[in-house]
Design a protein around this motif. Structure first.
Motif, PDB file in Angstrom:
ATOM      1  N   VAL A  15       0.840  -1.203   0.000  1.00 30.25           N
ATOM      2  CA  VAL A  15       0.000   0.000   0.000  1.00 30.25           C
ATOM      3  C   VAL A  15       0.876   1.254   0.000  1.00 30.25           C
ATOM      4  O   VAL A  15       0.616   2.207  -0.739  1.00 30.25           O
ATOM      5  N   THR A  16       1.928   1.233   0.800  1.00 31.99           N
ATOM      6  CA  THR A  16       2.853   2.369   0.843  1.00 31.99           C
ATOM      7  C   THR A  16       3.527   2.558  -0.507  1.00 31.99           C
ATOM      8  O   THR A  16       3.638   3.682  -1.014  1.00 31.99           O
ATOM      9  N   ALA A  17       3.980   1.465  -1.096  1.00 31.15           N
ATOM     10  CA  ALA A  17       4.641   1.539  -2.399  1.00 31.15           C
ATOM     11  C   ALA A  17       3.682   2.052  -3.470  1.00 31.15           C
ATOM     12  O   ALA A  17       4.078   2.816  -4.357  1.00 31.15           O
ATOM     13  N   PHE A  18       2.414   1.654  -3.398  1.00 30.85           N
ATOM     14  CA  PHE A  18       1.439   2.105  -4.389  1.00 30.85           C
ATOM     15  C   PHE A  18       1.311   3.628  -4.373  1.00 30.85           C
ATOM     16  O   PHE A  18       1.228   4.257  -5.425  1.00 30.85           O
ATOM     17  N   SER A  19       1.337   4.213  -3.184  1.00 28.04           N
ATOM     18  CA  SER A  19       1.287   5.678  -3.094  1.00 28.04           C
ATOM     19  C   SER A  19       2.484   6.298  -3.799  1.00 28.04           C
ATOM     20  O   SER A  19       2.361   7.300  -4.512  1.00 28.04           O
ATOM     21  N   GLY A  20       3.641   5.696  -3.611  1.00 31.66           N
ATOM     22  CA  GLY A  20       4.841   6.176  -4.293  1.00 31.66           C
ATOM     23  C   GLY A  20       4.732   6.032  -5.796  1.00 31.66           C
ATOM     24  O   GLY A  20       5.163   6.913  -6.554  1.00 31.66           O
ATOM     25  N   PHE A  21       4.159   4.939  -6.255  1.00 27.60           N
ATOM     26  CA  PHE A  21       3.975   4.747  -7.690  1.00 27.60           C
ATOM     27  C   PHE A  21       3.041   5.807  -8.263  1.00 27.60           C
ATOM     28  O   PHE A  21       3.267   6.321  -9.356  1.00 27.60           O
ATOM     29  N   ARG A  33      10.465   2.052 -16.728  1.00 26.83           N
ATOM     30  CA  ARG A  33      11.077   2.177 -15.402  1.00 26.83           C
ATOM     31  C   ARG A  33      10.072   1.810 -14.309  1.00 26.83           C
ATOM     32  O   ARG A  33      10.427   1.158 -13.320  1.00 26.83           O
ATOM     33  N   LEU A  34       8.819   2.203 -14.476  1.00 25.96           N
ATOM     34  CA  LEU A  34       7.785   1.836 -13.507  1.00 25.96           C
ATOM     35  C   LEU A  34       7.595   0.318 -13.477  1.00 25.96           C
ATOM     36  O   LEU A  34       7.478  -0.281 -12.407  1.00 25.96           O
ATOM     37  N   GLU A  35       7.565  -0.310 -14.651  1.00 29.24           N
ATOM     38  CA  GLU A  35       7.397  -1.763 -14.722  1.00 29.24           C
ATOM     39  C   GLU A  35       8.573  -2.471 -14.046  1.00 29.24           C
ATOM     40  O   GLU A  35       8.384  -3.453 -13.328  1.00 29.24           O
ATOM     41  N   TRP A  36       9.792  -1.968 -14.283  1.00 31.58           N
ATOM     42  CA  TRP A  36      10.969  -2.560 -13.655  1.00 31.58           C
ATOM     43  C   TRP A  36      10.870  -2.433 -12.138  1.00 31.58           C
ATOM     44  O   TRP A  36      11.141  -3.398 -11.408  1.00 31.58           O
ATOM     45  N   SER A  37      10.477  -1.265 -11.653  1.00 23.27           N
ATOM     46  CA  SER A  37      10.360  -1.036 -10.214  1.00 23.27           C
ATOM     47  C   SER A  37       9.307  -1.938  -9.592  1.00 23.27           C
ATOM     48  O   SER A  37       9.508  -2.486  -8.504  1.00 23.27           O
ATOM     49  N   TYR A  40      10.600  -5.462  -9.381  1.00 21.67           N
ATOM     50  CA  TYR A  40      11.572  -5.549  -8.295  1.00 21.67           C
ATOM     51  C   TYR A  40      10.866  -5.651  -6.944  1.00 21.67           C
ATOM     52  O   TYR A  40      11.248  -6.438  -6.081  1.00 21.67           O
ATOM     53  N   LEU A  41       9.824  -4.856  -6.770  1.00 25.35           N
ATOM     54  CA  LEU A  41       9.073  -4.851  -5.527  1.00 25.35           C
ATOM     55  C   LEU A  41       8.370  -6.182  -5.298  1.00 25.35           C
ATOM     56  O   LEU A  41       8.327  -6.699  -4.171  1.00 25.35           O
ATOM     57  N   LEU A  42       7.815  -6.766  -6.351  1.00 29.73           N
ATOM     58  CA  LEU A  42       7.038  -7.993  -6.215  1.00 29.73           C
ATOM     59  C   LEU A  42       7.886  -9.264  -6.257  1.00 29.73           C
ATOM     60  O   LEU A  42       7.406 -10.347  -5.881  1.00 29.73           O
ATOM     61  N   ALA A  43       9.129  -9.175  -6.690  1.00 31.85           N
ATOM     62  CA  ALA A  43       9.981 -10.354  -6.850  1.00 31.85           C
ATOM     63  C   ALA A  43      10.072 -11.221  -5.582  1.00 31.85           C
ATOM     64  O   ALA A  43       9.961 -12.444  -5.682  1.00 31.85           O
TER      65      ALA A  43
END
Length: 50
Positions: A15-21, A33-37, A40-43
C-alpha cells in the motif's frame, strides 16, 4: 503465501509503495522504469509462490 511471511506487513508495504507509484506516474516517470520497479518490488513475493 507461506506462513513465514507476515501478511499484514507485506500488505502495508505494498500500500505504501502504491502511493509512491502514483506520485512517480504524476511526475512523468517512464512506463518501462515503472514496470521494472514494480517487478523488483514484487519479486520477493513471487519467489515464495509454490
Amino acid at each position: 503465501m507461506p506462513a513465514s511471511v507476515d501478511a499484514r506487513a507485506a500488505a502495508s508495504a505494498l500500500v505504501t509503495a502504491f502511493s509512491g507509484f502514483q506520485l512517480t506516474v504524476r511526475a512523468g516517470m517512464g512506463r518501462s522504469r515503472l514496470e521494472w520497479s514494480l517487478a523488483y518490488l514484487l519479486a520477493p513475493l513471487e519467489s515464495l509462490a509454490p
